[in-house]
Design a protein around this motif. Structure first.
Motif, PDB file in Angstrom:
ATOM      1  N   ALA A   1       0.828  -1.210   0.000  1.00 16.06           N
ATOM      2  CA  ALA A   1       0.000   0.000   0.000  1.00 16.06           C
ATOM      3  C   ALA A   1       0.859   1.256   0.000  1.00 16.06           C
ATOM      4  CB  ALA A   1      -0.923  -0.002   1.213  1.00 16.06           C
ATOM      5  N   GLY A   2       0.499   2.207  -0.849  1.00 18.99           N
ATOM      6  CA  GLY A   2       1.254   3.454  -0.900  1.00 18.99           C
ATOM      7  C   GLY A   2       0.493   4.519  -1.671  1.00 18.99           C
ATOM      8  N   ILE A   3       0.869   5.769  -1.420  1.00 23.10           N
ATOM      9  CA  ILE A   3       0.287   6.889  -2.157  1.00 23.10           C
ATOM     10  C   ILE A   3       1.406   7.811  -2.615  1.00 23.10           C
ATOM     11  CG2 ILE A   3      -1.935   6.835  -0.953  1.00 23.10           C
ATOM     12  CD1 ILE A   3      -0.907   9.271   0.678  1.00 23.10           C
ATOM     13  N   LEU A   4       1.060   8.707  -3.535  1.00 27.92           N
ATOM     14  CA  LEU A   4       2.054   9.622  -4.095  1.00 27.92           C
ATOM     15  C   LEU A   4       1.409  10.968  -4.384  1.00 27.92           C
ATOM     16  CD1 LEU A   4       4.561   8.826  -6.950  1.00 27.92           C
ATOM     17  CD2 LEU A   4       2.981  10.742  -7.187  1.00 27.92           C
ATOM     18  N   TYR A   5       2.033  12.039  -3.916  1.00 24.41           N
ATOM     19  CA  TYR A   5       1.667  13.398  -4.299  1.00 24.41           C
ATOM     20  C   TYR A   5       2.867  14.003  -5.012  1.00 24.41           C
ATOM     21  CZ  TYR A   5      -2.297  13.034  -1.079  1.00 24.41           C
ATOM     22  OH  TYR A   5      -3.447  12.643  -0.447  1.00 24.41           O
ATOM     23  N   SER A   6       2.616  14.674  -6.139  1.00 26.39           N
ATOM     24  CA  SER A   6       3.723  15.239  -6.907  1.00 26.39           C
ATOM     25  C   SER A   6       3.509  16.721  -7.147  1.00 26.39           C
ATOM     26  CB  SER A   6       3.864  14.513  -8.245  1.00 26.39           C
ATOM     27  OG  SER A   6       2.698  14.700  -9.035  1.00 26.39           O
ATOM     28  N   GLY A   7       4.605  17.399  -7.471  1.00 30.13           N
ATOM     29  CA  GLY A   7       4.559  18.825  -7.741  1.00 30.13           C
ATOM     30  C   GLY A   7       5.483  19.592  -6.817  1.00 30.13           C
ATOM     31  N   ASP A   8       5.460  20.906  -6.937  1.00 34.45           N
ATOM     32  CA  ASP A   8       6.302  21.746  -6.094  1.00 34.45           C
ATOM     33  C   ASP A   8       6.022  21.459  -4.620  1.00 34.45           C
ATOM     34  OD1 ASP A   8       7.191  22.874  -8.437  1.00 34.45           O
ATOM     35  OD2 ASP A   8       6.006  24.711  -8.239  1.00 34.45           O
ATOM     36  N   PHE A   9       7.078  21.315  -3.855  1.00 38.74           N
ATOM     37  CA  PHE A   9       6.954  20.951  -2.441  1.00 38.74           C
ATOM     38  C   PHE A   9       5.971  21.853  -1.705  1.00 38.74           C
ATOM     39  CE2 PHE A   9       8.417  21.584   1.967  1.00 38.74           C
ATOM     40  CZ  PHE A   9       8.317  20.280   2.439  1.00 38.74           C
ATOM     41  N   GLU A  10       6.110  23.176  -1.894  1.00 36.95           N
ATOM     42  CA  GLU A  10       5.301  24.127  -1.132  1.00 36.95           C
ATOM     43  C   GLU A  10       3.855  24.193  -1.606  1.00 36.95           C
ATOM     44  OE1 GLU A  10       7.336  26.480  -4.449  1.00 36.95           O
ATOM     45  OE2 GLU A  10       7.787  24.791  -3.101  1.00 36.95           O
ATOM     46  N   LYS A  11       3.583  23.669  -2.791  1.00 32.01           N
ATOM     47  CA  LYS A  11       2.219  23.692  -3.311  1.00 32.01           C
ATOM     48  C   LYS A  11       1.414  22.456  -2.888  1.00 32.01           C
ATOM     49  CE  LYS A  11       3.316  26.594  -7.301  1.00 32.01           C
ATOM     50  NZ  LYS A  11       3.392  26.682  -8.778  1.00 32.01           N
ATOM     51  N   ILE A  12       2.084  21.485  -2.340  1.00 32.18           N
ATOM     52  CA  ILE A  12       1.396  20.306  -1.803  1.00 32.18           C
ATOM     53  C   ILE A  12       1.005  20.605  -0.365  1.00 32.18           C
ATOM     54  CG2 ILE A  12       1.644  17.871  -1.190  1.00 32.18           C
ATOM     55  CD1 ILE A  12       3.705  17.649  -3.467  1.00 32.18           C
ATOM     56  N   ALA A  13      -0.252  20.417  -0.031  1.00 33.51           N
ATOM     57  CA  ALA A  13      -0.732  20.718   1.322  1.00 33.51           C
ATOM     58  C   ALA A  13       0.056  19.913   2.347  1.00 33.51           C
ATOM     59  CB  ALA A  13      -2.220  20.402   1.428  1.00 33.51           C
ATOM     60  N   ILE A  14       0.340  20.529   3.481  1.00 35.59           N
ATOM     61  CA  ILE A  14       1.147  19.845   4.498  1.00 35.59           C
ATOM     62  C   ILE A  14       0.468  18.562   4.974  1.00 35.59           C
ATOM     63  CG2 ILE A  14       0.199  21.125   6.460  1.00 35.59           C
ATOM     64  CD1 ILE A  14       3.888  19.997   5.917  1.00 35.59           C
ATOM     65  N   ASN A  15      -0.857  18.550   5.017  1.00 38.61           N
ATOM     66  CA  ASN A  15      -1.562  17.339   5.432  1.00 38.61           C
ATOM     67  C   ASN A  15      -1.377  16.201   4.425  1.00 38.61           C
ATOM     68  OD1 ASN A  15      -2.506  18.267   7.885  1.00 38.61           O
ATOM     69  ND2 ASN A  15      -4.410  19.075   7.032  1.00 38.61           N
ATOM     70  N   ASP A  16      -1.158  16.545   3.153  1.00 42.27           N
ATOM     71  CA  ASP A  16      -0.876  15.518   2.151  1.00 42.27           C
ATOM     72  C   ASP A  16       0.537  14.962   2.326  1.00 42.27           C
ATOM     73  OD1 ASP A  16      -3.393  15.707   1.030  1.00 42.27           O
ATOM     74  OD2 ASP A  16      -2.791  17.178  -0.473  1.00 42.27           O
ATOM     75  N   HIS A  17       1.482  15.816   2.713  1.00 48.20           N
ATOM     76  CA  HIS A  17       2.814  15.312   3.062  1.00 48.20           C
ATOM     77  C   HIS A  17       2.711  14.352   4.255  1.00 48.20           C
ATOM     78  CE1 HIS A  17       5.227  17.726   0.343  1.00 48.20           C
ATOM     79  NE2 HIS A  17       4.686  18.849   0.778  1.00 48.20           N
ATOM     80  N   TYR A  18       1.922  14.755   5.259  1.00 44.29           N
ATOM     81  CA  TYR A  18       1.741  13.901   6.435  1.00 44.29           C
ATOM     82  C   TYR A  18       1.095  12.568   6.052  1.00 44.29           C
ATOM     83  CZ  TYR A  18       2.467  18.098   9.354  1.00 44.29           C
ATOM     84  OH  TYR A  18       2.975  19.225   9.959  1.00 44.29           O
ATOM     85  N   ARG A  19       0.102  12.628   5.163  1.00 46.72           N
ATOM     86  CA  ARG A  19      -0.613  11.409   4.760  1.00 46.72           C
ATOM     87  C   ARG A  19       0.339  10.449   4.038  1.00 46.72           C
ATOM     88  NH1 ARG A  19      -4.408   9.975   0.359  1.00 46.72           N
ATOM     89  NH2 ARG A  19      -5.758   8.343   1.177  1.00 46.72           N
ATOM     90  N   THR A  20       1.259  10.997   3.259  1.00 47.19           N
ATOM     91  CA  THR A  20       2.253  10.154   2.583  1.00 47.19           C
ATOM     92  C   THR A  20       3.069   9.373   3.604  1.00 47.19           C
ATOM     93  OG1 THR A  20       2.411  11.709   0.731  1.00 47.19           O
ATOM     94  CG2 THR A  20       4.240  10.171   1.026  1.00 47.19           C
TER      95      THR A  20
END
Length: 258
Positions: free
Chosen positions: A84-103
């Motif tokens: 199981a895994g997820i991925l968010y891509s794009g500029d670091f600062e444009k990704i919501a911090i909660n999405d970084h946490y969810r990763t």
């Protein structure tokens, strides 16, 4: 008795390909996913030696429930695949911090939870192995994929540490390291590396490498990491022998966007 395999995130993509391949090889297959209805559809398609269940990998109690349920059905746990895994891509600062946490919650805590909850069952089995889904992103930190890359470095570290530590139990902990794979996770991905490297691997390619690790003979000779695909093998080899500044320059080049 048939050997058994428990796969997290198995309702689609790589996890589903692993489930199909191992079922064809005669394993009892546990298809566990946060999308239980989709997991059940796959289990029904495969047949009576497949079992579906609910699993949010970030939830340790759900791991305990799922593993107890699976072992009661299968008899023992031979192969654990932390997929199981997820991925968010794009500029670091444009990704919501909660999405970084969810990763981190899914990609890192999910693996920690799985290994920790599964150990009592793995220790009781006649043959036991853990196979984690790492990534070529664990070779060098990736621009536009910072939290994903960091999570896969963590998976690499967990794999290396436990492969050494659990030698006393006779349990190997291994990982596969594919580059980009043709799944929904990379659709519309915003990263220069995918534009420059392409998406050449299929879920079946990864599943076949997981099967090879599950069936590999000779614990001492089986390497901890299994790069998947020619490009990943080249990157993995070069990263170990190239100077750090050259690794950085090559990754800057690969991460450029059109």
């Amino acid at each position: 008795m048939k050997k058994s395999i428990f796969i997290s995130g198995a309702a689609q993509g790589i996890g589903a390909a692993i489930a199909r391949l191992f079922y064809q090889q005669g394993y009892k297959v546990g298809i566990y996913d946060i999308n239980q209805s989709q997991a059940q559809i796959l289990a029904d398609q495969l047949g009576p030696h497949a079992k579906a269940g609910l699993l949010d990998v970030a939830n340790y109690e759900q791991w305990q429930t799922a593993l107890h349920e699976f072992v009661a059905w299968a008899g023992e746990l031979n192969i654990l695949v932390n997929n199981a895994g997820i991925l968010y891509s794009g500029d670091f600062e444009k990704i919501a911090i909660n999405d970084h946490y969810r990763t981190i919650d899914i990609n890192v805590k999910g693996v920690l939870n799985g290994c920790h909850a599964a150990l009592p069952f793995l220790k009781k089995a006649n043959f036991a192995r853990v196979i984690n889904l790492s990534s070529a992103s664990a070779i060098y930190g990736q621009a536009d994929l910072v939290s994903y890359s960091a999570s896969k470095f963590a998976v690499r570290g967990i794999t290396e540490g436990l492969d050494t530590e659990w030698k006393k139990y006779g349990i190997r902990v291994l990982d596969v390291m594919p580059l980009f794979v043709q799944t929904a996770m990379v659709k519309d991905m915003d990263a220069g590396s995918i534009q420059n490297m392409g998406v050449d691997l299929t879920p079946q390619d990864v599943a076949e490498q997981v099967l090879a690790l599950a069936q590999a003979k000779g614990n001492i000779l089986t390497t901890t990491h299994r790069p998947v695909g020619f490009k990943t093998k080249v990157m993995f080899t070069l990263s170990s022998i190239s100077p750090q500044f050259l690794n950085r320059l090559s990754n800057i080049y690969l991460s450029r966007k059109a």
